[in-house]
Design an enzyme around this catalytic site. Structure first.
Site, short mmCIF file in Angstrom:
data_model
loop_
_atom_site.label_atom_id
_atom_site.label_comp_id
_atom_site.label_asym_id
_atom_site.label_seq_id
_atom_site.Cartn_x
_atom_site.Cartn_y
_atom_site.Cartn_z
N TYR A 53 -29.18 -26.30 -27.88
CA TYR A 53 -30.00 -25.19 -28.40
C TYR A 53 -29.47 -24.68 -29.73
O TYR A 53 -30.24 -24.22 -30.57
CB TYR A 53 -30.12 -24.08 -27.35
CG TYR A 53 -31.06 -24.49 -26.24
CD1 TYR A 53 -30.58 -25.01 -25.05
CD2 TYR A 53 -32.44 -24.45 -26.42
CE1 TYR A 53 -31.44 -25.46 -24.05
CE2 TYR A 53 -33.32 -24.88 -25.43
CZ TYR A 53 -32.81 -25.40 -24.25
OH TYR A 53 -33.66 -25.86 -23.28
N ARG A 56 -31.15 -26.86 -32.22
CA ARG A 56 -32.58 -26.51 -32.36
C ARG A 56 -32.75 -25.17 -33.09
O ARG A 56 -33.67 -24.98 -33.87
CB ARG A 56 -33.26 -26.45 -30.99
CG ARG A 56 -33.41 -27.81 -30.32
CD ARG A 56 -34.16 -27.72 -29.01
NE ARG A 56 -35.54 -27.31 -29.20
CZ ARG A 56 -36.33 -26.93 -28.18
NH1 ARG A 56 -35.85 -26.87 -26.95
NH2 ARG A 56 -37.58 -26.59 -28.41
N ASP A 89 -39.88 -21.30 -30.91
CA ASP A 89 -39.53 -20.96 -32.30
C ASP A 89 -40.20 -19.65 -32.70
O ASP A 89 -41.09 -19.14 -32.01
CB ASP A 89 -39.94 -22.11 -33.25
CG ASP A 89 -41.45 -22.33 -33.35
OD1 ASP A 89 -41.91 -23.40 -32.92
OD2 ASP A 89 -42.15 -21.41 -33.83
N HIS A 104 -42.25 -19.49 -22.68
CA HIS A 104 -41.04 -20.27 -22.42
C HIS A 104 -39.82 -19.67 -23.09
O HIS A 104 -38.79 -20.33 -23.23
CB HIS A 104 -41.24 -21.72 -22.89
CG HIS A 104 -42.21 -22.47 -22.02
ND1 HIS A 104 -42.77 -23.67 -22.42
CD2 HIS A 104 -42.74 -22.20 -20.80
CE1 HIS A 104 -43.58 -24.10 -21.46
NE2 HIS A 104 -43.59 -23.22 -20.48
N CYS A 115 -26.17 -9.71 -16.19
CA CYS A 115 -26.75 -8.35 -16.16
C CYS A 115 -28.16 -8.29 -16.72
O CYS A 115 -28.78 -7.23 -16.68
CB CYS A 115 -25.83 -7.38 -16.93
SG CYS A 115 -25.91 -7.58 -18.72
N GLY A 170 -52.09 -28.21 -30.20
CA GLY A 170 -50.85 -28.97 -30.29
C GLY A 170 -50.04 -29.02 -29.02
O GLY A 170 -48.82 -28.88 -29.05
N LEU A 197 -53.29 -33.36 -32.29
CA LEU A 197 -53.30 -34.65 -32.99
C LEU A 197 -53.92 -35.74 -32.12
O LEU A 197 -54.87 -36.40 -32.51
CB LEU A 197 -51.86 -35.03 -33.37
CG LEU A 197 -51.70 -36.12 -34.44
CD1 LEU A 197 -52.37 -35.69 -35.73
CD2 LEU A 197 -50.22 -36.39 -34.69
N GLU A 198 -53.39 -35.86 -30.89
CA GLU A 198 -54.00 -36.82 -29.95
C GLU A 198 -54.57 -36.02 -28.78
O GLU A 198 -53.80 -35.36 -28.08
CB GLU A 198 -52.96 -37.82 -29.40
CG GLU A 198 -52.57 -38.91 -30.40
CD GLU A 198 -51.08 -38.93 -30.64
OE1 GLU A 198 -50.65 -39.16 -31.77
OE2 GLU A 198 -50.34 -38.69 -29.66
N ALA A 212 -52.33 -29.98 -37.15
CA ALA A 212 -52.58 -28.52 -37.05
C ALA A 212 -52.74 -27.89 -38.44
O ALA A 212 -53.52 -26.96 -38.62
CB ALA A 212 -51.43 -27.86 -36.31
N1 APR Z 1 -50.67 -31.24 -35.29
C1 APR Z 1 -51.26 -30.97 -34.10
N2 APR Z 1 -50.85 -31.49 -32.92
C2 APR Z 1 -49.79 -32.32 -32.96
C3 APR Z 1 -49.11 -32.64 -34.16
C4 APR Z 1 -49.59 -32.06 -35.36
N3 APR Z 1 -49.03 -32.31 -36.54
N4 APR Z 1 -48.10 -33.50 -33.85
C5 APR Z 1 -48.14 -33.68 -32.52
N5 APR Z 1 -49.16 -33.00 -31.99
C6 APR Z 1 -49.56 -32.89 -30.59
C7 APR Z 1 -49.43 -34.17 -29.82
O1 APR Z 1 -50.63 -34.93 -29.92
C8 APR Z 1 -49.23 -33.64 -28.39
O2 APR Z 1 -50.49 -33.40 -27.79
O3 APR Z 1 -48.67 -31.98 -29.98
C9 APR Z 1 -48.53 -32.31 -28.60
C10 APR Z 1 -47.05 -32.35 -28.26
O4 APR Z 1 -46.92 -32.54 -26.88
P1 APR Z 1 -45.49 -32.29 -26.21
O5 APR Z 1 -44.46 -32.99 -27.00
O6 APR Z 1 -45.64 -32.60 -24.75
O7 APR Z 1 -45.22 -30.73 -26.41
P2 APR Z 1 -45.79 -29.53 -25.55
O8 APR Z 1 -47.15 -29.85 -25.03
O9 APR Z 1 -45.63 -28.30 -26.36
O10 APR Z 1 -44.76 -29.47 -24.30
C11 APR Z 1 -44.98 -28.44 -23.36
O11 APR Z 1 -42.93 -29.07 -22.23
O12 APR Z 1 -40.78 -29.76 -22.40
C12 APR Z 1 -41.56 -28.67 -22.16
O13 APR Z 1 -40.94 -26.45 -22.56
C13 APR Z 1 -41.33 -27.62 -23.20
O14 APR Z 1 -42.92 -26.07 -24.12
C14 APR Z 1 -42.69 -27.45 -23.85
C15 APR Z 1 -43.65 -27.99 -22.82
#
Ligand code: APR
Length: 230
Positions: A53, A56, A89, A104, A115, A170, A197-198, A212
Site C-alpha cells: 500500500y 500504491r 485513490d 473500499h 481503537c 471503468g 473500456l471492455e 474514460a
Molecule cells: N477507461 C475506462 N475503463 C477502463 C480503462 C480506461 N482507460 N482501462 C481499463 N478499463 C476497465 C476495464 O475494461 C475493466 O472493465 O476498467 C475495468 C477494470 O476492472 P478491474 O481491474 O477488475 O477493476 P475493478 O472493477 O475496479 O475491481 C473491483 O476488485 O480487487 C478489487 O477492491 C478491488 O475495487 C477493486 C474491485
C-alpha cells in the site's frame, strides 16, 4: 433534477497511471491478493502489506486527476448526484468532487484496528507505527480487504433505491456487492449506462465502450446540456 448514482472502478483512474486489477499486467497479475488484500495476509506479514500500500500511495500521490475525474467533479456539484467509488485513490476529491463515497476505503487514510481511530496516512506506514490515539502498534491502511464489509452500504443502498439513472464507469463488475448495483438500480426502474473500456457483459440499457478520458466527459456534457434524462 433526476437522481443519478455513479459507480466507478479502477478504469476511471487507469489513464492516470494507477493501473487496474484484472486487465493484462493488472495488480492481481503481479501480486497475490490473498497475501496483500486480506486480513489473513496482513496478520501473516504486515510489513509486506504495508509495503504494497505504501507503493500504491506513492503512485497515487504522484498522479494527477484526468478529464474524467474533472467531468464527474463538475457533475457532482448538481443536486441528486451520488458518486460511489470502489477506488481507494483521491483523484476525484483532487478534481473538486465532494462527498465521494469510498466503499473500499481510502489509501490517504490510516486506521487503528485496536481503537478505530482514523487519521491522514503518512507516505510510508510500517508495523512499528503507533496509533496516535491509543499508542498501540495496531495501524493498517484504511482500505477494505476481501472478506471484509464494504463501507457506507446503507447510504449506497438508499441512493440506489431512489435512482432514476445508474452509471457504471471503468469496472469489470466482478466484485460484489458493487457488481450487483446495476441489478438493484434496474429493479427500481432506473435506466442503466456502462462506460468502460471492455464492456463487463452485465446487462445495461446503454453500453459505451472506450477510455474514460473520452467517454466520461462526453456523457457528462450530454447530461448537463440535455438533462439527466438521456
Ligand atoms: N477507461 C475506462 N475503463 C477502463 C480503462 C480506461 N482507460 N482501462 C481499463 N478499463 C476497465 C476495464 O475494461 C475493466 O472493465 O476498467 C475495468 C477494470 O476492472 P478491474 O481491474 O477488475 O477493476 P475493478 O472493477 O475496479 O475491481 C473491483 O476488485 O480487487 C478489487 O477492491 C478491488 O475495487 C477493486 C474491485
Amino acid at each position: 433534477m433526476e437522481r443519478v448514482v455513479i459507480l466507478s472502478g479502477a478504469g476511471l483512474s487507469a489513464e492516470q497511471g494507477l493501473g487496474t486489477f484484472r486487465d493484462k499486467d493488472g495488480l492481481w497479475t503481479r501480486y497475490d491478493l490473498e497475501e496483500v488484500a486480506t486480513p489473513q495476509g496482513f496478520a501473516r506479514n504486515p510489513a509486506l502489506v504495508h509495503g504494497f500500500y505504501n507503493a500504491r500511495r506513492a503512485n497515487m500521490r504522484g498522479a494527477v486527476p484526468g478529464d474524467a475525474h474533472r467531468a464527474l467533479a463538475r457533475l457532482s456539484t448538481h443536486g441528486g448526484v451520488t458518486l460511489v467509488t470502489q477506488n481507494v485513490d483521491d483523484l476525484l476529491e483532487r478534481a473538486g468532487a465532494r462527498n465521494v463515497i469510498h466503499m473500499h476505503g481510502e489509501l490517504s487514510q490510516a486506521l487503528c484496528h485496536a481503537c478505530g481511530h482514523r487519521w491522514q496516512a503518512p507516505d510510508e506506514m510500517s508495523p512499528e507505527d503507533l496509533c496516535p490515539a491509543c499508542a498501540k502498534p495496531a495501524t493498517r491502511p484504511d482500505v477494505v480487504w476481501f472478506g471484509e464489509i464494504p463501507y457506507h452500504m446503507d447510504r449506497i443502498e438508499d441512493a440506489l433505491a431512489a435512482a432514476d439513472l445508474f452509471v457504471s464507469i471503468g469496472t469489470s463488475g466482478t466484485v460484489y456487492p458493487a457488481a450487483g448495483f446495476v441489478d438493484m438500480a434496474r429493479h427500481v426502474g432506473a435506466r442503466t449506462v456502462e462506460l468502460t473500456l471492455e464492456p463487463s457483459g452485465a446487462i445495461f440499457d446503454d453500453v459505451r465502450p472506450g477510455p474514460a478520458s473520452e467517454t466520461v466527459p462526453a456523457w457528462v456534457e450530454e447530461v448537463l446540456s440535455h438533462g439527466l434524462g438521456k
